[in-house]
Each structure stands twice: as C-alpha cells, then as structure tokens.
Scaffold this active site. Structure first.
Site, PDB file in Angstrom:
ATOM      1  N   SER A 285       0.833  -1.206   0.000  1.00  0.00           N
ATOM      2  CA  SER A 285       0.000   0.000   0.000  1.00  0.00           C
ATOM      3  C   SER A 285       0.863   1.250   0.000  1.00  0.00           C
ATOM      4  O   SER A 285       0.541   2.243  -0.662  1.00  0.00           O
ATOM      5  CB  SER A 285      -0.928   0.002   1.217  1.00  0.00           C
ATOM      6  OG  SER A 285      -1.835  -1.075   1.176  1.00  0.00           O
TER       7      SER A 285
ATOM      8  N   ARG B 243      -6.180 -15.517  35.163  1.00  0.00           N
ATOM      9  CA  ARG B 243      -6.934 -15.350  33.920  1.00  0.00           C
ATOM     10  C   ARG B 243      -7.996 -14.259  34.093  1.00  0.00           C
ATOM     11  O   ARG B 243      -8.796 -14.307  35.033  1.00  0.00           O
ATOM     12  CB  ARG B 243      -7.626 -16.654  33.539  1.00  0.00           C
ATOM     13  CG  ARG B 243      -6.699 -17.721  32.954  1.00  0.00           C
ATOM     14  CD  ARG B 243      -7.491 -18.974  32.619  1.00  0.00           C
ATOM     15  NE  ARG B 243      -8.537 -18.714  31.642  1.00  0.00           N
ATOM     16  CZ  ARG B 243      -8.359 -18.787  30.318  1.00  0.00           C
ATOM     17  NH1 ARG B 243      -7.169 -19.107  29.823  1.00  0.00           N
ATOM     18  NH2 ARG B 243      -9.363 -18.540  29.498  1.00  0.00           N
TER      19      ARG B 243
END
Length: 352
Positions: free
Chosen positions: A198, A275
């Site tokens: 790009s 977690r």
C-alpha cells in the site's frame, strides 16, 4: 400572384429601370433577392427575357454593387448575431459541464471545502484490478452496490477531505469510481501487482500530486465506514499536531505463542495464574483496516504510521476485513445493517 408582381415591376421599369433593384427597407437584401429569383424562375419565357435583356446594363451594375454592399452588411450582422448566440451556447455548455463534473467529482478539490490554511487533505482508495483471493471484488456487487461505492459514499460526505481519488490500473474500476463521485488516478502497473505494498501505491500517487499535504488512505475491504470516524482522524492530523492516525477496534482475545518442534507454548497477553474475566478486562487495540491518515512528508519517508501517532476507535460491529468468500458473506450482512447511506436516521446511534 408572382406573375402580377412581375408585371407591376415590368411597368415600373419602363419609366425608371433602376427601380426594379430598389429594395424595401423591411427585407434584408439576400432574402429579397432570393424571392425575386424564385419569381423569375416560375415566370413565362418572355418575362425571363425581360430580366436578362431589357434592363439597362448600367442600372444593373450600379444596383448590383448596392446589392453586394447590402449583402455584406447583412452577413456581418448575421455573423455578429450568431457569434453572440454561440458565446451564450458555449457559456451554457460550460455551466452544464461544470455541474456535471461537480456531480461526478471529476473536478479537482471535490469535497466539502478545504480544511486548514493551504492544507489539501486527499481521500485515496487503492483499487487493483487483479484481486486474487476474491476476484474482481472492488466492482463486485455487495448489498446492492459495488464494494468500492460503500467507501466512496462516506468519503464524499467527509467534512475534512478536500478531494477524493481512486488509484487503479483497471478501466472498469475507473468507471465505477467516476460514477460514484471520485476522481481517478491511473496507477503504474509495476505498483499494482499482488505483491505491491500500500505504501508503494500511495507514493506512486503522490509523485503526480505534489499539492497534497495529507493522505487519508481508505481500504474498501473494510466497507462499513462512517464519515465521522474518518473526519476525526483527519482532525487529529490537521488540527492537533499528529503525524498519522488510523482506525482500531477493541478485541478481547487471549493470545498464545505458536509452538514449534514440540516446544511448550506460553501466554502472550495475560497471566494464566490470573486469567482475566472478559467483563473486567479492557482488551487490546487491533487495527481495523478502515483508514490510515498520514502526512505526505511521512509517506515520503517510507512510513504510513509513525512519529506522533494516534488512533480512532471503531465499534466492533463495523469491523470486518474482506479477504475470503466467507468474509464476503459476513460483510454483506453487516452492510445491510450498518453500511453508510445518505439517510443518517438509519445510523442515528452512531451520530449521537
């Protein structure tokens, strides 16, 4: 009636032959002469002989000169009149042409006004013709419009963009771009390959457009674009001193390292002993692919993102990147729900 007129002229000419050539003021010379000629052609032979033989030559010469002068004057007046009419027609054509070009966006500076003092912010879409994974995707219809059109509509409604361009190597893509309001830059083939970056495509565009200060690169593979988010990124670069800004969305994914040759994997963005609960975790920012706004000077340094860099966060439901046929199916459903249309009432929740 013609013969009566000719007999009357014959009688008059016996007393004053030159009177046959005196023209009424109300008729232009050329028109009167054509009418007289028609009468003569429709007359009996002896009348024709009268016009050819009996009229004195001196009077004919004198009045022929007068006819020539009147003809020249009449033709001059006609030329002036036609010239004025042509000027008006040309002016109207130019006005109509300008309205047409404005409607198509072909004129330089298509947009809602220049932002900043002397700052040209250009919206740019790179659209190759040689898509591999989803063939011809840029012009393929999705949710009722070509994919390319789904990003051109919001770009053309951005307040900060000075002009909107599509850079392409494909004539069909160019036609779609023009039809939906963009200007077209024909992209160099060597920068339009499947392996071309790009950055190389934007640099190719800037080489022929040195007047541009800021480039807002928009990817139509992320078609759920709204003007307000692109405008915000442009404001950050134009008004707030950022060198670049791009679109992101928030993702809550627990990531792990790829394991090779039997080695053990490890957590990358969390502690397995602690977690996180999704509702207690802010997640991570991930590029959405919608747009990259950068100063032209930064691009010339081979960077789309860099120096003082900011981001604009997008809602997750607007974030889809089309890279496969499965992505295409999902994107079509999202466009039906969230794709930008002119009726903002359909998207009111995003404009509050």
């Amino acid at each position: 009636m013609n013969h009566v007129c000719l007999i009357s002229m014959f009688t008059t000419s016996l007393e004053r032959p030159e009177a046959i050539f005196e023209l009424p003021d109300v008729f232009p010379a050329a028109r009167w002469r054509r009418s007289l000629g028609n009468c003569v052609r429709q007359s009996p032979p002896f009348i024709r002989i009268f016009f050819l033989v009996l009229i004195p030559p001196a009077a004919a010469v004198e009045n022929a000169e007068r006819l020539a002068q009147d003809d020249e004057k009449h033709e001059t007046n006609e030329r002036v009149r036609f010239s004025e009419e042509d000027d008006e027609v040309n002016a109207e054509f130019e006005r109509s042409s300008r309205r047409f070009r404005n409607r198509l966006g072909i004129m330089e500076g298509r947009g809602n006004g220049t932002s900043g003092v002397g700052c040209h912010i250009c919206g740019l879409v790179l659209a190759r013709g040689g898509s591999v994974r989803v063939p011809r995707k840029n012009v393929r219809s999705i949710a009722g419009m070509p994919l390319l059109a789904w990003v051109l509509h919001p770009m053309l409604d951005c307040k900060k963009l000075t002009s909107v361009w599509v850079s392409t190597d494909d004539t069909e893509i160019a036609e779609v771009a023009l039809r939906f309001g963009a200007q077209v830059h024909y992209r160099d083939k060597k920068n339009a390959k499947d392996t071309s970056s790009s950055l190389a495509g934007v640099q190719d565009f800037l080489r022929t457009h040195p007047e541009i200060s800021v480039v807002a690169l928009v990817q139509c593979t992320s078609p759920c674009l709204l003007p307000m988010y692109l405008d915000r990124a442009c404001e950050m670069v134009d008004d707030e001193g950022y060198d670049s800004a791009f679109a992101v969305f928030r993702q809550k994914k627990l990531r792990w390292k790829e394991a090779k040759n039997g080695e053990s994997t490890v957590a990358l963005n969390f502690n397995p002993r602690e977690r996180p609960r999704m509702q207690d975790w802010d997640g991570e920012l991930v590029e959405s692919g919608h747009f990259y706004v950068s100063r032209a000077s930064l691009i010339r340094e081979n960077l789309l993102q860099g120096k003082r860099c900011g981001y604009v966060e997008m809602p997750e439901e607007l974030c889809i990147e089309i890279d496969t046929e499965t992505d295409w199916i999902i994107a079509e459903k999202l466009l039906e729900l969230y794709g930008y249309r002119k009726n903002v009432n359909e998207l009111k929740e995003y404009y509050v």
